[in-house]
Design a protein around this motif. Structure first.
Motif, short mmCIF file in Angstrom:
data_model
loop_
_atom_site.label_atom_id
_atom_site.label_comp_id
_atom_site.label_asym_id
_atom_site.label_seq_id
_atom_site.Cartn_x
_atom_site.Cartn_y
_atom_site.Cartn_z
N SER A 507 0.82 -1.21 0.00
CA SER A 507 0.00 0.00 0.00
C SER A 507 0.85 1.27 0.00
O SER A 507 0.48 2.26 -0.61
N LEU A 508 2.02 1.24 0.65
CA LEU A 508 2.85 2.45 0.73
C LEU A 508 3.69 2.67 -0.52
O LEU A 508 4.06 3.80 -0.83
N ILE A 509 4.02 1.60 -1.23
CA ILE A 509 4.92 1.72 -2.38
C ILE A 509 4.34 2.60 -3.47
O ILE A 509 5.08 3.18 -4.29
N TRP A 510 3.01 2.76 -3.49
CA TRP A 510 2.38 3.56 -4.54
C TRP A 510 2.73 5.04 -4.43
O TRP A 510 2.69 5.77 -5.44
N ILE A 511 3.07 5.50 -3.24
CA ILE A 511 3.38 6.92 -3.07
C ILE A 511 4.66 7.29 -3.82
O ILE A 511 4.65 8.19 -4.67
N PRO A 512 5.79 6.62 -3.57
CA PRO A 512 7.00 6.99 -4.34
C PRO A 512 6.89 6.60 -5.82
O PRO A 512 7.43 7.31 -6.68
N LEU A 513 6.22 5.48 -6.13
CA LEU A 513 6.09 5.08 -7.52
C LEU A 513 5.33 6.13 -8.34
O LEU A 513 5.70 6.46 -9.47
N ASN A 514 4.25 6.66 -7.76
CA ASN A 514 3.47 7.67 -8.47
C ASN A 514 4.26 8.96 -8.63
O ASN A 514 4.17 9.63 -9.66
N MET A 515 5.02 9.33 -7.59
CA MET A 515 5.85 10.53 -7.71
C MET A 515 6.83 10.38 -8.87
O MET A 515 7.03 11.32 -9.66
N LEU A 516 7.47 9.21 -8.96
CA LEU A 516 8.41 8.96 -10.04
C LEU A 516 7.71 9.00 -11.40
O LEU A 516 8.22 9.59 -12.36
N PHE A 517 6.53 8.40 -11.47
CA PHE A 517 5.76 8.38 -12.72
C PHE A 517 5.39 9.79 -13.16
O PHE A 517 5.55 10.16 -14.34
N GLU A 518 4.90 10.62 -12.23
CA GLU A 518 4.51 11.99 -12.56
C GLU A 518 5.72 12.81 -12.98
O GLU A 518 5.62 13.66 -13.87
N PHE A 519 6.86 12.57 -12.36
CA PHE A 519 8.07 13.32 -12.71
C PHE A 519 8.54 12.96 -14.12
O PHE A 519 8.93 13.83 -14.89
N ILE A 520 8.47 11.68 -14.46
CA ILE A 520 8.93 11.22 -15.76
C ILE A 520 8.04 11.75 -16.89
O ILE A 520 8.53 12.18 -17.94
N ARG A 521 6.73 11.74 -16.66
CA ARG A 521 5.84 12.12 -17.75
C ARG A 521 5.67 13.63 -17.90
O ARG A 521 5.08 14.10 -18.87
#
Length: 594
Positions: A507-521
């Protein structure tokens, strides 16, 4: 915790969902960088739905077992699930003019000589040892005695194997009750959230009637006053224990359903002008008052059980869910027409449990259909698929080791993760989105009369400083002094703790993963990307255009900028937005929201 975390976050989530009529994932179009918080909430709710329904399963099982014209199954010590250490055997032995000896045998007192009687603090008063003083007698095995209700729960219901590694067999009776529980939830939610809302009218009132009756009965039992004294007597030394602070915070979050996504989901169905400020003041206070009232009920019964077992109140029930399935059945068995009261009590628990479970499942389903609009017309299939998968996963929790899996999931799946979500909500809305902008969002919905109240200033103060500070303190305090969770006296093996941490990370891994995704796109330099990640998307804001225009006027008047575009359809400076993605409650039009 209630004043500095519970109520502020409760109001924040009610306002958050109501303003944009969106679920826990789509609301983060306000701060795209933190959209992972919404994903985490949904995953957390999905995990909790699996084991929480197992607790409802226990309740359904007890309700069916209460449907008898004979003695309730948790009464007495002569069932197949009872052990030689069942406490009522001592009472039966006394009734037959005997005592329980050190080898757990009932021996008639007349068969014992004076020396043997003296070893048990018993004196003979007449010749022939026909009359005995037993006031000072103490059961030599008193510390090992177990009430019949606890033996029934552990041996008759759970078929407890004693170890999480020893799953044994699936208890078919519990498996059928689990299937029934998921079927009930499917039927309730298949008709939509409005039908489930109607159920809550009954579930909210009926428990008070049952609890009041149990309180009256509990107060008439010997030892009840000691139990209540234990309940209301502060133990200040425990305030130095990190776990106490964490448990208090988690309990408030559980009790108020804060940081689960459920409040955001349900508030998204509110009319835009609903007074969520009033709701945020009334509901938490009533909720905690009810918890205190229920505490008097349960501790009056625990005091009686301690009196019967000759134990301290704090030592009576060590089982994780013992209050509902050990202590309360013990009291109900002493009521007249006890099977009827047992049925009503467990029916009450089912209604309460279903109310919470419906909210949890609705959060997951709404989030899925919210983010995959093509599935909205197939919501019933999404619901059916989720219920089926959850039922299959829950079968592991109705094995002989099932109770340990339930405790493990309860300790890990939604523990300090809830505090992290609450912290992220405060940081996201108060610091990044902007507390003044968020206040004006609330002003649009509730009006100046609410926002200009002196007490209203308490909420921005908490969102900006006090709540994040307290949650950060509790988290750090616990991580520094971390202790592995246990199930009562049972310590989980290392692999079980590893599995628990895996649940937390899912459940917590989605926070950094989404940050990375938003930064990349995002486009541009690193700073430009960060600005895009923290800027509301054009389609963020009220669902209806009329409310967007009203919000625009309010923000302009009070010196803030509207989050999102005034009209995403006509914003030429913005890329086209698929407005079907926006979450709008079913059968809602502008006249409904006025």
């Amino acid at each position: 915790m209630l004043a500095f975390a519970g109520i502020p976050l409760f109001f924040l989530e009610l306002s958050f969902g109501q303003y944009t009529s969106s679920g826990p994932i789509s609301v983060w179009r306000s701060v795209p960088m933190l959209k992972g918080v919404g994903y985490g909430m949904v995953v957390c709710s999905g995990l909790v739905a699996i084991y929480y329904n197992v607790i409802i399963t226990y309740t359904i099982f007890y309700m069916f077992k209460s449907m008898t014209i004979y003695q309730l199954p948790w009464v007495g010590c002569h069932h197949e699930w009872n052990t030689p250490y069942c406490s009522e055997l001592v009472e039966e032995c006394f009734a037959n003019n005997g005592i329980m000896t050190a080898n757990n045998t009932c021996v008639p007192m007349e068969n014992l000589n004076e020396e043997q009687l003296a070893s048990y603090n018993i004196t003979a008063t007449t010749a022939g040892n026909s009359t005995f003083f037993t006031h000072n007698y103490t059961d030599p095995l008193a510390h090992e005695r177990v009430r019949p209700s606890e033996e029934y729960y552990r041996n008759g219901v759970l078929h407890d194997s004693g170890d999480i590694s020893k799953s044994g067999y699936v208890i078919w009776q519990l498996a059928l009750c689990l299937l029934l529980a998921w079927a009930l939830e499917f039927v309730c939610l298949a008709k939509g959230v409005k039908s489930s809302g109607k159920v809550v009218y009954f579930t909210a009132i009926f428990p008070y009637c049952v609890l009041f009756i149990l309180l009256i009965r509990g107060l008439t039992l010997p030892g009840s006053i000691e139990g209540i004294k234990f309940f209301i007597t502060p133990r200040w030394e425990l305030l130095t224990t990190p776990k106490v602070w964490k448990d208090a915070a988690v309990q408030i979050f559980y009790s108020l359903s804060v940081s689960w996504g459920g409040l955001i989901t349900l508030s998204s169905y509110n009319t835009f002008k609903n007074n969520c400020y009033r709701d945020a003041l009334i509901v938490p206070v009533l909720n905690c008052a009810t918890s205190i009232f229920a505490g008097f009920v349960i501790f009056s019964i625990l005091g009686f059980m301690a009196h019967e077992l000759k134990k301290e109140v704090g030592e009576v029930v060590a089982e994780q869910f013992g209050l509902a399935f050990i202590a309360y059945p013990e009291a109900i068995a002493r009521l007249p027409i006890s099977p009827l009261w047992a049925f009503l009590f467990f029916f009450m628990l089912i209604t309460l449990g279903l109310g919470s479970q419906l909210c949890i499942v609705e959060t997951v389903i709404t989030s899925i259909t919210d983010n995959f609009p093509r599935l909205r017309n197939k919501k019933i299939f999404v619901l059916g698929g989720f219920c089926t998968i959850s039922f299959l996963l829950g079968l592991n929790c109705v094995t002989q080791a099932g109770s340990y899996w339930v405790v493990l999931m309860d300790k890990y799946a939604a523990d300090f993760a809830l505090l992290i979500y609450g912290l992220c909500e405060c940081v996201g809305l108060a610091w990044i989105y902007g507390v003044r902008r968020f206040i004006n969002d609330i002003r649009t919905m509730c009006g100046n009369r609410v926002v200009e109240q002196p007490f209203f200033k308490w909420f921005p103060l908490n969102w900006c400083a006090l709540t994040p500070a307290i949650l950060s303190f509790v988290l750090l305090f616990n991580w520094i002094s971390w202790e592995n969770p246990t199930a009562g006296d049972y310590e989980f093996p290392g692999w079980a703790h590893g599995f628990g941490w895996m649940m937390i990370m899912t459940s917590l891994i989605w926070i950094p993963l989404n940050m990375l995704f938003e930064f990349i796109r995002a486009d541009g330099s690193p700073m430009e990307r960060l600005k895009q990640m923290t800027k509301p998307t054009p389609d963020w804001g009220p669902a209806l255009l009329a409310h967007r225009r009203e919000a625009y006027d309010v923000h302009k008047q009070y010196g803030t900028e509207l989050g999102g575009a005034l009209d995403p359809h006509s914003e030429k400076s913005q890329p086209p937005v698929d407005y079907s993605v926006k979450y709008v409650p079913a059968k809602l039009d502008e006249s409904d929201m006025a």
